[in-house]
Design an enzyme around this catalytic site. Structure first.
Site, mmCIF file in Angstrom:
data_model
loop_
_atom_site.group_PDB
_atom_site.id
_atom_site.type_symbol
_atom_site.label_atom_id
_atom_site.label_comp_id
_atom_site.label_asym_id
_atom_site.label_seq_id
_atom_site.Cartn_x
_atom_site.Cartn_y
_atom_site.Cartn_z
ATOM 1 N N HIS A 189 2.296 8.396 -2.165
ATOM 2 C CA HIS A 189 3.460 6.886 -1.972
ATOM 3 C C HIS A 189 2.839 6.746 -0.635
ATOM 4 O O HIS A 189 2.049 7.793 -0.261
ATOM 5 C CB HIS A 189 4.434 7.631 -1.889
ATOM 6 N N HIS A 215 2.855 14.489 -1.941
ATOM 7 C CA HIS A 215 3.017 15.867 -2.430
ATOM 8 C C HIS A 215 3.587 16.230 -3.544
ATOM 9 O O HIS A 215 3.422 15.885 -4.190
ATOM 10 C CB HIS A 215 5.478 15.188 -1.835
ATOM 11 N N CYS A 273 3.254 8.567 8.179
ATOM 12 C CA CYS A 273 4.379 7.704 6.863
ATOM 13 C C CYS A 273 3.226 6.631 6.321
ATOM 14 O O CYS A 273 3.430 6.610 4.867
ATOM 15 C CB CYS A 273 5.430 8.216 6.320
ATOM 16 N N ASP A 317 4.347 11.965 -12.345
ATOM 17 C CA ASP A 317 2.757 13.404 -12.175
ATOM 18 C C ASP A 317 1.728 12.592 -12.007
ATOM 19 O O ASP A 317 1.465 11.991 -12.737
ATOM 20 C CB ASP A 317 3.171 13.999 -13.234
ATOM 21 N N HIS A 318 1.144 12.848 -10.548
ATOM 22 C CA HIS A 318 0.217 12.007 -10.551
ATOM 23 C C HIS A 318 0.044 10.904 -10.712
ATOM 24 O O HIS A 318 -1.089 10.601 -10.751
ATOM 25 C CB HIS A 318 -1.523 12.809 -11.580
ATOM 26 N N HIS A 362 -0.752 9.019 1.075
ATOM 27 C CA HIS A 362 -0.695 10.818 1.568
ATOM 28 C C HIS A 362 0.455 11.407 0.170
ATOM 29 O O HIS A 362 0.908 10.421 -0.599
ATOM 30 C CB HIS A 362 0.029 11.098 2.645
ATOM 31 N N GLU A 375 10.990 17.032 -0.749
ATOM 32 C CA GLU A 375 9.828 16.751 -0.541
ATOM 33 C C GLU A 375 8.789 17.387 -0.510
ATOM 34 O O GLU A 375 7.617 17.226 -0.143
ATOM 35 C CB GLU A 375 9.986 15.523 0.050
#
Lengths: 136, 136, 136, 136, 136, 136
Positions: free
Chosen positions: A14, A41, A33, A79-80, A39, A124
């Site tokens: 994100h 998490h 950010c 996811d991913h 980037h 996170e």
């Protein structure tokens, strides 16, 4: 009333960036950010429901069924994925941990049976997590 | 000989995708890890050095100085970055946990003093980590 | 209303000892915690705030700014300190985990913006933590 | 009002199986959890009490004394036991995490001094835990 | 040479009891671990392989494929099982963490591709784990 | 050859300070770690032994007996103590994590039976640990 919590994990990319602001203001407000190329998490999601344990099963809602709901509604969706580019939930709001909790609540709440949804906690990083208990 | 390990953390986006392969073969080989718009991880990096503790300090290398090296050489380079797009290290090789360990070794090794670099351990998720002990 | 939690860590020495009591009574009541020459802990501090996420940022309070407040007000004051000798907060009360939570609340509360302080959780060991939600 | 939590651990075997149901229905409802020859868990128990710290000790209830109560009433009863066969608590109800929390509350509550029992949290696996706050 | 580790988890019941000994000697030697009606654990299994990352994939062995092997050979065999009663591996030896590691090595080793099996680490509780590196 | 590791925990105060140096040099070299009135840590100690599991017990050394040795030789000596003031081990050397590992090795090694001591790992904070494998 007893509370039951189920944890699931997923990984996503994100970026926190406000299109209404200049590049400079984004950097000032969001720091790293707001980096251009994303980037990501390892998210840990904790879903808590509350209710009375069923006398036949001892369960509020079978933790396996709750896991299936979370996997189908949340892990499959996020996811991913890139939260900004691949999902429709963060076009008008930032993909912050706070906002993400509210999004997850709305996606999971209709599928809770046996009890009611009590809390969405989203971790996170090891240092940051948010919680949402619904509109009250 | 005593071993000292220092942990640091950072977050990054990446994608495992082989440009020499078709979209189909990438999906078949890498699954979700090849998703177009990136995903990301909270990386935990463990750097282990070995040596004899200095009689004056009791340290092989001051853990604070080791932390400074890791932050300057690794965290500054990779934190909140896209491993594929923002760094030069993964243009000819995949940003897998295995390859990333070898990259980190080469970046940190010249700055270890007091002892020698022994191991780079990189934890990508709670279920996966890689280790590299240098060429042997 | 959404809740956001930020974790920070610090290390400190302390001793639980009541000067109004005899040495024997201190030993009987506090055991090893009253040992003369101090002991110490790796404290983990979790600060939880609550509020509405700002529409522009998605944040209640920027987790980085919250981290800065905790570091300035708490970590700078207590990290690598002796709670009994180096700080003025435990001259009239014991440096117990319970009392320490209340001290931390008072030090941090004035600097919370965007939302309000909800909870101070202080983990003293892997087996013991205390929480304080303010006067209610 | 301050809250204090103490963690203790124990290991036990159990099986979730409803004798009023057929073998098939048990398998359908409980899956592997109904396996005939038991399975087991490393349980983590978190006991939270609330009260005002005592001015002399700084404690709500001495964490060592709270630990002694948990060890005597819970760990001694359940550690290395078969919940179904070796204890009288699960003859009329399933040894689910939810029901186990309520059982533990009743066993510990009479021995809390200085404050009152606030919450029993029982972690069955890294992905599942239940909480009970008493009848309200 | 790079090392890759994959973690998987499962739950099982067991009992350490030597049939060649009297009940008294079993109690004396094994304590609560010899309790008649079993107890159990949440096992964490870490499988480490070593090899050279493939130039096309960056992987020694795809962590997803390694996970599939562990799930098929180990989790399917042992999860929610009674190690003594439901499996043939502990009729002539105790289901200790040490012996279990050696059993797991033999079951997984034939299916490792790309690299070779380096280590089986099995965590029985947060305080106990065993490791096996094969016959050397 | 199989390896078995047992974890124990204790809390202690210490200070890293070289009496042969000026106050200024101590501050420059050790920073906050040289603070006058001590600080402390929750230490996690991992003791690893290696050997062949006994055919009768399945154990290299009974983990309970190993725990007893660690508690008697290490926890009793160091728990809730000031490493510099209350113990004779750090008068001629710093109580660094590195040196502490070597001290612990010498104290435990004579009492290992069934196998031999392989490694002392001492975790000082979540970011720092040292390991010692004996003189080699």
């Amino acid at each position: 009333m007893v509370y039951l919590t189920r944890r699931e994990t997923f990984n996503a990319a994100h970026r926190v960036y406000n299109n209404a602001w200049s590049e400079e203001k984004n950097k000032e407000m969001f720091g790293k950010c707001a980096n251009k190329n994303w980037h990501g998490h390892n998210y840990q999601l904790f879903v808590t429901i509350k209710g009375k344990p069923d006398p036949d099963t001892g369960f509020i809602m079978d933790a396996k069924k709750l896991s299936d709901v979370i996997k189908r509604e949340i892990v499959e969706r996020f996811d991913h994925m890139n939260l900004n580019m691949d999902t429709p939930y963060f076009t008008d709001q930032q993909p912050s941990t706070e906002n993400f909790c509210v999004v997850i609540w709305a996606l999971i709440e209709p599928f809770i049976t046996g009890g009611v949804l009590h809390c969405i906690r989203l971790q996170e990083t090891e240092n940051i997590y948010a919680e949402y208990y619904g509109e009250q």
